[in-house]
Scaffold this motif. Structure first.
Motif, PDB file in Angstrom:
ATOM      1  N   MET A 136       0.798  -1.185   0.000  1.00  0.00           N
ATOM      2  CA  MET A 136       0.000   0.000   0.000  1.00  0.00           C
ATOM      3  C   MET A 136       0.847   1.257   0.000  1.00  0.00           C
ATOM      4  O   MET A 136       0.326   2.335  -0.111  1.00  0.00           O
ATOM      5  N   SER A 151       3.576   3.898  -1.519  1.00  0.00           N
ATOM      6  CA  SER A 151       3.872   4.332  -2.885  1.00  0.00           C
ATOM      7  C   SER A 151       5.245   3.849  -3.293  1.00  0.00           C
ATOM      8  O   SER A 151       6.117   3.665  -2.455  1.00  0.00           O
ATOM      9  N   SER A 200       4.266  10.424  -1.776  1.00  0.00           N
ATOM     10  CA  SER A 200       3.048   9.934  -2.415  1.00  0.00           C
ATOM     11  C   SER A 200       2.198  11.100  -2.874  1.00  0.00           C
ATOM     12  O   SER A 200       1.526  11.030  -3.888  1.00  0.00           O
ATOM     13  N   ARG A 251     -12.993  -2.416   3.331  1.00  0.00           N
ATOM     14  CA  ARG A 251     -13.173  -2.168   1.890  1.00  0.00           C
ATOM     15  C   ARG A 251     -13.231  -0.669   1.601  1.00  0.00           C
ATOM     16  O   ARG A 251     -12.603  -0.181   0.658  1.00  0.00           O
ATOM     17  N   LYS A 302      -9.743   0.867   2.120  1.00  0.00           N
ATOM     18  CA  LYS A 302      -8.871   0.522   0.999  1.00  0.00           C
ATOM     19  C   LYS A 302      -9.200   1.385  -0.222  1.00  0.00           C
ATOM     20  O   LYS A 302      -8.301   1.888  -0.904  1.00  0.00           O
ATOM     21  N   ALA A 303     -10.488   1.581  -0.488  1.00  0.00           N
ATOM     22  CA  ALA A 303     -10.903   2.399  -1.629  1.00  0.00           C
ATOM     23  C   ALA A 303     -10.489   3.859  -1.442  1.00  0.00           C
ATOM     24  O   ALA A 303     -10.002   4.496  -2.381  1.00  0.00           O
ATOM     25  N   ILE A 353      -7.991   5.064   0.450  1.00  0.00           N
ATOM     26  CA  ILE A 353      -6.531   5.181   0.344  1.00  0.00           C
ATOM     27  C   ILE A 353      -6.088   4.996  -1.105  1.00  0.00           C
ATOM     28  O   ILE A 353      -5.180   5.674  -1.576  1.00  0.00           O
ATOM     29  N   GLY A 354      -6.749   4.099  -1.828  1.00  0.00           N
ATOM     30  CA  GLY A 354      -6.418   3.910  -3.242  1.00  0.00           C
ATOM     31  C   GLY A 354      -6.721   5.138  -4.078  1.00  0.00           C
ATOM     32  O   GLY A 354      -5.976   5.482  -4.994  1.00  0.00           O
ATOM     33  N   LYS A 355      -7.799   5.815  -3.754  1.00  0.00           N
ATOM     34  CA  LYS A 355      -8.205   6.989  -4.517  1.00  0.00           C
ATOM     35  C   LYS A 355      -7.419   8.231  -4.109  1.00  0.00           C
ATOM     36  O   LYS A 355      -7.135   9.092  -4.927  1.00  0.00           O
ATOM     37  N   GLN A 391      -4.068   8.951  -2.634  1.00  0.00           N
ATOM     38  CA  GLN A 391      -2.758   8.415  -2.256  1.00  0.00           C
ATOM     39  C   GLN A 391      -2.054   9.237  -1.182  1.00  0.00           C
ATOM     40  O   GLN A 391      -1.188   8.713  -0.489  1.00  0.00           O
ATOM     41  N   ASN A 396      -2.104   7.549   2.059  1.00  0.00           N
ATOM     42  CA  ASN A 396      -1.362   6.301   2.176  1.00  0.00           C
ATOM     43  C   ASN A 396      -0.105   6.558   2.996  1.00  0.00           C
ATOM     44  O   ASN A 396       0.979   6.738   2.472  1.00  0.00           O
TER      45      ASN A 396
END
Length: 129
Positions: free
Chosen positions: A1, A3, A12, A82, A85-86, A88-90, A92, A95
């Motif tokens: 997770m 960068s 990041s 979930r 995670k979404a 943090i993914g969107k 960054q 992160n």
């Protein structure tokens, strides 16, 4: 997770900024991360995370029988992970080691509380009435 540039907030964030600039989503007059649409999306995503976290908290505070709560708590924890995670993914820039560590703490505490609920349910089931 983390960068590929090392995992720090700054690196990041720089990766996100350069990607956004390259994709033309941020105008040259708007500093990276300050675009109104990005901020609105971030606020919306954080609000969604807060709602799911509140839902998990409510499951723990429920007056339902312990036996039925264990599955609910596990489901809500899964949903919370979930959503996290979404987000943090969107975004960054979120992160970071601090956020991932806090997420690990939440997971451990919820699992421990669920385990304690299961133990209470087993003891209650074995105790003659």
């Amino acid at each position: 997770m983390f960068s590929p540039s090392g995992g720090s907030k700054q690196s990041s964030g720089a990766a996100l900024s350069s990607t956004a600039w390259a994709m033309g989503r941020i105008s040259s007059s708007t500093p990276p991360g300050a675009h109104p649409d990005y901020i609105l999306q971030l606020v919306s995503d954080v609000r969604n995370f807060a709602d799911v976290l509140l839902s998990l908290k409510e499951a723990f505070q429920s007056k339902e029988p312990v036996e039925s709560l264990v599955g609910v708590v596990e489901d809500r924890l899964g949903e919370l992970l979930r959503v996290l995670k979404a987000v943090i993914g969107k975004h960054q820039t979120l992160n970071s080691e601090e956020i991932l560590s806090a997420a690990g703490t939440v997971i451990a505490r919820v699992k421990e509380a669920a385990l304690q609920q299961k133990r209470v349910a087993l003891v209650a089931a074995r105790t003659p009435k």
